[in-house]
Motif scaffolding. Structure first.
Motif, mmCIF file in Angstrom:
data_model
loop_
_atom_site.group_PDB
_atom_site.id
_atom_site.type_symbol
_atom_site.label_atom_id
_atom_site.label_comp_id
_atom_site.label_asym_id
_atom_site.label_seq_id
_atom_site.Cartn_x
_atom_site.Cartn_y
_atom_site.Cartn_z
ATOM 1 N N ASP A 153 0.856 -1.191 0.000
ATOM 2 C CA ASP A 153 0.000 0.000 0.000
ATOM 3 C C ASP A 153 0.892 1.241 0.000
ATOM 4 O O ASP A 153 1.582 1.504 0.988
ATOM 5 N N PRO A 154 0.889 2.020 -1.082
ATOM 6 C CA PRO A 154 1.781 3.196 -1.134
ATOM 7 C C PRO A 154 1.373 4.309 -0.187
ATOM 8 O O PRO A 154 2.154 5.239 0.047
ATOM 9 N N HIS A 155 0.143 4.251 0.363
ATOM 10 C CA HIS A 155 -0.334 5.306 1.246
ATOM 11 C C HIS A 155 -0.158 4.972 2.729
ATOM 12 O O HIS A 155 -0.452 5.806 3.585
ATOM 13 N N ASP A 156 0.294 3.771 3.041
ATOM 14 C CA ASP A 156 0.358 3.308 4.427
ATOM 15 C C ASP A 156 1.647 3.785 5.097
ATOM 16 O O ASP A 156 2.742 3.407 4.675
ATOM 17 N N PRO A 157 1.536 4.592 6.164
ATOM 18 C CA PRO A 157 2.756 5.046 6.853
ATOM 19 C C PRO A 157 3.565 3.903 7.439
ATOM 20 O O PRO A 157 4.789 3.999 7.553
ATOM 21 N N SER A 158 2.907 2.801 7.831
ATOM 22 C CA SER A 158 3.642 1.693 8.442
ATOM 23 C C SER A 158 4.563 1.007 7.430
ATOM 24 O O SER A 158 5.581 0.428 7.805
ATOM 25 N N VAL A 159 4.215 1.074 6.137
ATOM 26 C CA VAL A 159 5.074 0.485 5.114
ATOM 27 C C VAL A 159 6.404 1.226 5.062
ATOM 28 O O VAL A 159 7.476 0.616 4.982
#
Length: 339
Positions: A153-159
């Motif tokens: 997920d490009p929007h996920d801060p945890s990534v």
């Protein structure tokens, strides 16, 4: 994202089989247990002291639904409904019965992920939810519910945080699954659901992460029910309501063979917003629309044009639309969501 935007039912089913096969490989191996050890090392004290036996039990419980659980996919138009229901849900003191969940084990994919902000202020996506029913030696039963972050997920801060943590260990990063455990809780069966009690967090120590713009985020700090609990319960209830329709997704031959090789259930069902369906009548006439439910239509103005081309309007009183005997959607208003 693990799912392609605007994919077809067959595309959903094909992707679900691929993701589940990869998750079975991941959750069955050492990398998943290593990840769990690191995850629970930073968990709050409400989880207690994680002994090796407890970690092994969690490893088995969280991995089992990927292989043997009933698979569901929530169509994007349904995501907002489930998110709104979960955010407003308060199960404190409620007693859930054996048949509250549709199956003893299940996995639900969200092609359009939800987001979850923990009590520490960190945000993570929830691209999938799994649950498994367990019974302790004392005879008490619960559903163990897990939230899984979408690794792509490009929007996920945890990534981004995870990528930074693993920058020096590309060998570990390559062995992670398409989803990683991000939240974990249990829902008691036959016993009252407890109100979540979060430890006091010093705001000066923890940053408050914003959720991605335009995305649905369950805020653990203000929620009256644990995030994963609320999402799972909202899905269980909504997928059984007239509001939703559950359609079996067609499986192509290669995907079916891969599912059989991986020994995973592949009868994937897509949960969609119920809508009218065009059915062609005999002959060459225009297709007719048939409603499967009854609903209340508000009073409104209808714009018309007379035979001389002059516009005018008439008032249509509120009325119930739909076939006799069909389920009635309760409420004064009906919102139609479309993508």
């Amino acid at each position: 994202m693990n799912f392609l935007p605007n994919d077809t039912l067959a595309g959903y089913a094909r992707t679900a089989v691929d993701l589940r096969a990869r998750m079975v490989d991941f959750t069955s191996g050492i990398p998943a247990r290593t990840y769990l050890e690191a995850m629970f090392a930073g968990m709050p004290t409400e989880y207690g002291t994680m002994t090796p036996d407890m970690l092994e039990a969690i490893h088995v419980i969280t991995g089992s639904p990927w292989r043997t659980g009933e698979p569901y996919i929530v169509a994007p138009a349904m995501t907002a409904i489930i998110a709104a229901a979960a955010q407003a849900l308060d199960l404190s003191g409620e007693v859930l019965l054996d048949d509250t969940a549709p199956d003893d084990q299940g996995v639900v994919f969200f092609p359009e992920p939800l987001y979850h902000r923990g009590h520490t202020g960190k945000v993570s996506s929830i691209g999938a939810i799994t649950w498994a029913r367990i019974t302790t030696t004392s005879g008490q039963s619960s559903w163990m519910v897990a939230g899984w972050a979408d690794q792509h997920d490009p929007h996920d801060p945890s990534v981004a945080r995870r990528r930074a943590d693993l920058a020096a260990r590309p060998d570990i990063a390559r062995r992670l699954g398409p989803y990683l455990l991000s939240d974990y809780t249990d829902i008691p069966i036959g016993r009252p659901v407890e109100h979540p009690e979060h430890p006091v967090i010093d705001d000066a120590v923890h940053d408050w992460e914003p959720a991605p713009d335009g995305r649905f985020c369950i805020d653990e700090a203000t929620a009256r029910t644990r995030g994963c609990t609320a999402i799972a319960y909202a899905f269980w209830c909504i997928q059984a309501q007239p509001l939703a329709t559950v359609a079996a997704a067609a499986m192509d031959r290669p995907s079916r063979r891969r599912a059989e090789r991986a020994a995973i259930k592949h009868d994937t069902r897509v949960v969609m917003l119920r809508r009218t369906s065009p059915l062609a009548e005999p002959g060459d006439g225009d297709p007719k629309w048939h409603y499967r439910v009854r609903f209340v239509v508000r009073g409104h103005w209808r714009r018309l044009t007379d035979r001389d081309g002059n516009p005018y309007r008439i008032w249509i009183n509120a009325h119930i639309k739909g076939p006799d005997g069909a389920p009635l959607l309760h409420g004064e208003k009906v919102a139609v969501l479309a993508r």
